[in-house]
Design an enzyme around this catalytic site. Sequence first.
Site, PDB file in Angstrom:
ATOM      1  N   ALA A  81       0.840  -1.212   0.000  1.00 13.84           N
ATOM      2  CA  ALA A  81       0.000   0.000   0.000  1.00 13.84           C
ATOM      3  C   ALA A  81       0.873   1.259   0.000  1.00 13.84           C
ATOM      4  CB  ALA A  81      -0.926   0.001   1.202  1.00 13.84           C
ATOM      5  N   THR A  82       2.064   1.157   0.569  1.00 15.49           N
ATOM      6  CA  THR A  82       2.971   2.314   0.546  1.00 15.49           C
ATOM      7  C   THR A  82       3.269   2.685  -0.907  1.00 15.49           C
ATOM      8  OG1 THR A  82       3.919   1.687   2.668  1.00 15.49           O
ATOM      9  CG2 THR A  82       5.262   3.131   1.286  1.00 15.49           C
ATOM     10  N   ASN A 130      -5.718   3.883  11.041  1.00 17.35           N
ATOM     11  CA  ASN A 130      -4.914   2.791  11.577  1.00 17.35           C
ATOM     12  C   ASN A 130      -4.595   3.024  13.050  1.00 17.35           C
ATOM     13  OD1 ASN A 130      -3.331   4.844   9.966  1.00 17.35           O
ATOM     14  ND2 ASN A 130      -1.699   4.007  11.256  1.00 17.35           N
ATOM     15  N   GLN A 146      -7.004  -0.237   6.188  1.00 15.70           N
ATOM     16  CA  GLN A 146      -7.611  -0.806   7.405  1.00 15.70           C
ATOM     17  C   GLN A 146      -9.104  -1.059   7.236  1.00 15.70           C
ATOM     18  OE1 GLN A 146      -5.903  -1.876   9.951  1.00 15.70           O
ATOM     19  NE2 GLN A 146      -3.925  -0.904   9.611  1.00 15.70           N
ATOM     20  N   SER A 195      -3.906  -3.261   0.903  1.00 18.96           N
ATOM     21  CA  SER A 195      -2.745  -4.086   1.235  1.00 18.96           C
ATOM     22  C   SER A 195      -3.222  -5.474   1.674  1.00 18.96           C
ATOM     23  CB  SER A 195      -1.971  -3.419   2.375  1.00 18.96           C
ATOM     24  OG  SER A 195      -0.832  -4.162   2.685  1.00 18.96           O
ATOM     25  N   HIS A 208      -1.579  -7.802   3.561  1.00 19.20           N
ATOM     26  CA  HIS A 208      -1.163  -8.415   4.839  1.00 19.20           C
ATOM     27  C   HIS A 208      -1.972  -7.959   6.050  1.00 19.20           C
ATOM     28  CE1 HIS A 208       1.511  -5.234   6.764  1.00 19.20           C
ATOM     29  NE2 HIS A 208       1.484  -4.764   5.537  1.00 19.20           N
ATOM     30  N   THR A 233       7.564  -8.011 -12.826  1.00 26.90           N
ATOM     31  CA  THR A 233       6.895  -9.321 -12.857  1.00 26.90           C
ATOM     32  C   THR A 233       5.980  -9.454 -11.643  1.00 26.90           C
ATOM     33  OG1 THR A 233       8.809 -10.203 -13.985  1.00 26.90           O
ATOM     34  CG2 THR A 233       7.308 -11.812 -13.004  1.00 26.90           C
ATOM     35  N   CYS A 257       4.445   1.534  12.347  1.00 22.92           N
ATOM     36  CA  CYS A 257       5.502   2.233  11.616  1.00 22.92           C
ATOM     37  C   CYS A 257       5.979   3.456  12.398  1.00 22.92           C
ATOM     38  CB  CYS A 257       4.989   2.713  10.254  1.00 22.92           C
ATOM     39  SG  CYS A 257       4.150   1.449   9.353  1.00 22.92           S
TER      40      CYS A 257
END
Length: 370
Positions: free
Chosen positions: A69-70, A146, A176, A196, A198, A234, A317
Amino acid sequence: MMIYLDNAATTRPLDNVLQRMRTFYTQAYFNPSALYTPASRVADEIEKARAEICTELGGGGKVFFTSCATESNTWVFHSGVKNKKGNVVVSMGEHASVYENAQALLAKGIEVRFVRLTADGTVDIQDFLRKIDTNTTLVSVIHCSNETGAVNDLRILSKAVKNIAPRALFHSDGVQALGKIDVHCDDAGIDLYSMSAHKIGGVKGVGALWIRDGIRLQPLLLGGGQESGARSGTENVAGIVGFAEALQTYRHTDVETIRAMRTTVKQTLCDKCNVSVNESTQNSPFILSVSVPGVRAEILQRKLAEREILIGLGSACASRKKNNRVLEAMGRSMSHIEGSIRISFGIDNMQDDIGRAVNEIADCIQSFGR
Ligand code: PLP
């Protein structure tokens, strides 16, 4: 038994996700751009995953896969501002991957206007309306915080933007919210939506950006022309297929069970430890942020880890930074901020003994004399 309550930082990859991914490492490992049939089948799996994720967002538009997502947020800020003369409007409640990109635009001489938050962690609508004008080119508002789980009403905000600046792009960081809070990007007037894998039981290193039909962002990565030329490199095939599988699983989670766990933890900590809760009326059931003034959250976190209860300190983070920009923007005092913990739930917690976890947390807080 360890109880993991830091699911907003990351989630354990789900067993069904890993199982689905395995084939793409052991058998169907072909480069999806290759022209032979087994490789085309791999490419078809990517398209299936793309279509599934798009459907979860209400259909319409197109999903482009990224590395996280970053990257999705960076792509938006890198390519979404074409006119250096215009202004960019960003909320104070953004994740660092939006906020730091906004700061980078500022450093390039582009006018960036930061919108205040109200005490409940949502965007201050009056301030938002004051900051938008006919020269606004890009607006970015997080869907679900978040830090606190506060949910912004994207439909109202995007409508206000389009009324004043019809050509402005409306971006939202949906990391989120995806799989947890319903969103219909097209209907809600969203132009760009970051995601994202994860945070919902997928693996780290896979993200996506939903782009409304008719919008074209200049690529951030140039090369082999994958993702219809929008994002070269890829594809992380296994991660992408796993992302779609994870989203299906999260979409069918019993949210009421998660909500009940959050309510139990919140009530117990309020009753036993008199904590103050950082929340909005529209809050994610997956995130609970509480402040215990006078207690150092890092010490509390460490003590709980010794008892095998893992919790977060605001954003993972940002946890190495002393201040907390979002809680500060909500008007919280320094002692509230220093004593803020984030307890975030996931599918795995359904099997956990939340009663034991909350008693340990309360006991730990009380050991500080509260
Ligand atoms: N946006 C929000 C709201 C997040 O919570 C996170 C993760 O902490 C990100 C963006 C960054 O996601 P990724 O780890 O995929 O780059």
